[in-house]
Scaffold this motif. Structure first.
Motif, short mmCIF file in Angstrom:
data_model
loop_
_atom_site.label_atom_id
_atom_site.label_comp_id
_atom_site.label_asym_id
_atom_site.label_seq_id
_atom_site.Cartn_x
_atom_site.Cartn_y
_atom_site.Cartn_z
N ALA A 80 0.81 -1.22 0.00
CA ALA A 80 0.00 0.00 0.00
C ALA A 80 0.85 1.28 0.00
CB ALA A 80 -0.97 0.00 1.17
N PRO A 81 1.89 1.38 0.85
CA PRO A 81 2.70 2.61 0.81
C PRO A 81 3.37 2.84 -0.56
CG PRO A 81 3.13 1.42 2.83
CD PRO A 81 2.31 0.52 1.96
N GLU A 82 3.85 1.78 -1.17
CA GLU A 82 4.49 1.91 -2.49
C GLU A 82 3.47 2.33 -3.54
OE1 GLU A 82 7.16 2.18 -5.49
OE2 GLU A 82 7.60 1.98 -3.36
N LEU A 83 2.29 1.75 -3.50
CA LEU A 83 1.25 2.14 -4.45
C LEU A 83 0.81 3.58 -4.23
CD1 LEU A 83 -0.87 -1.13 -4.50
CD2 LEU A 83 0.71 -0.31 -6.26
#
Length: 106
Positions: free
Chosen positions: A8-11
């Motif tokens: 989620a953080p990367e997306l």
């Protein structure tokens, strides 16, 4: 049991870059400075890229931007970091230069 990394953080970072890429390029910030979230935050915290102990290894500095680019970066950060300014040295430096008296109270 296998380890699964939370993507989620990367997306979220990719979405942020997609949203702001044109502005970052127009500001004159090299792509390598915002290549990933941690590199971007290190730049914001240190005013240089990369964060190195030897000044000769620095490839980009906040001061590499013209005064007009710096003012535009200040306005950009003012919009994208409304709740995350604490500890953001780049914003603090630019706020000192371009902010109003009301802005300088933060």
């Amino acid at each position: 049991m296998s380890f699964r990394r939370d993507r989620a953080p990367e997306l979220a970072w990719r979405d942020w870059v997609t949203t702001h890429e044109t502005e970052l390029i127009a500001l004159g910030i090299p792509r390598e400075v915002w290549a990933d979230r941690m590199t971007w935050w290190r730049f914001l915290e240190n005013t240089i890229h990369p964060d190195v102990s030897n000044a000769r290894d620095v490839r980009f500095r906040l001061t590499d931007l013209s005064p007009e680019q710096q003012q535009r970066l200040y306005r950009f950060l003012d919009l994208v970091l409304p709740d995350q300014r604490a500890g953001v040295v780049v914003w603090w430096v630019l706020n000192h230069q371009f902010g109003t008296d009301t802005d300088n109270r933060e």
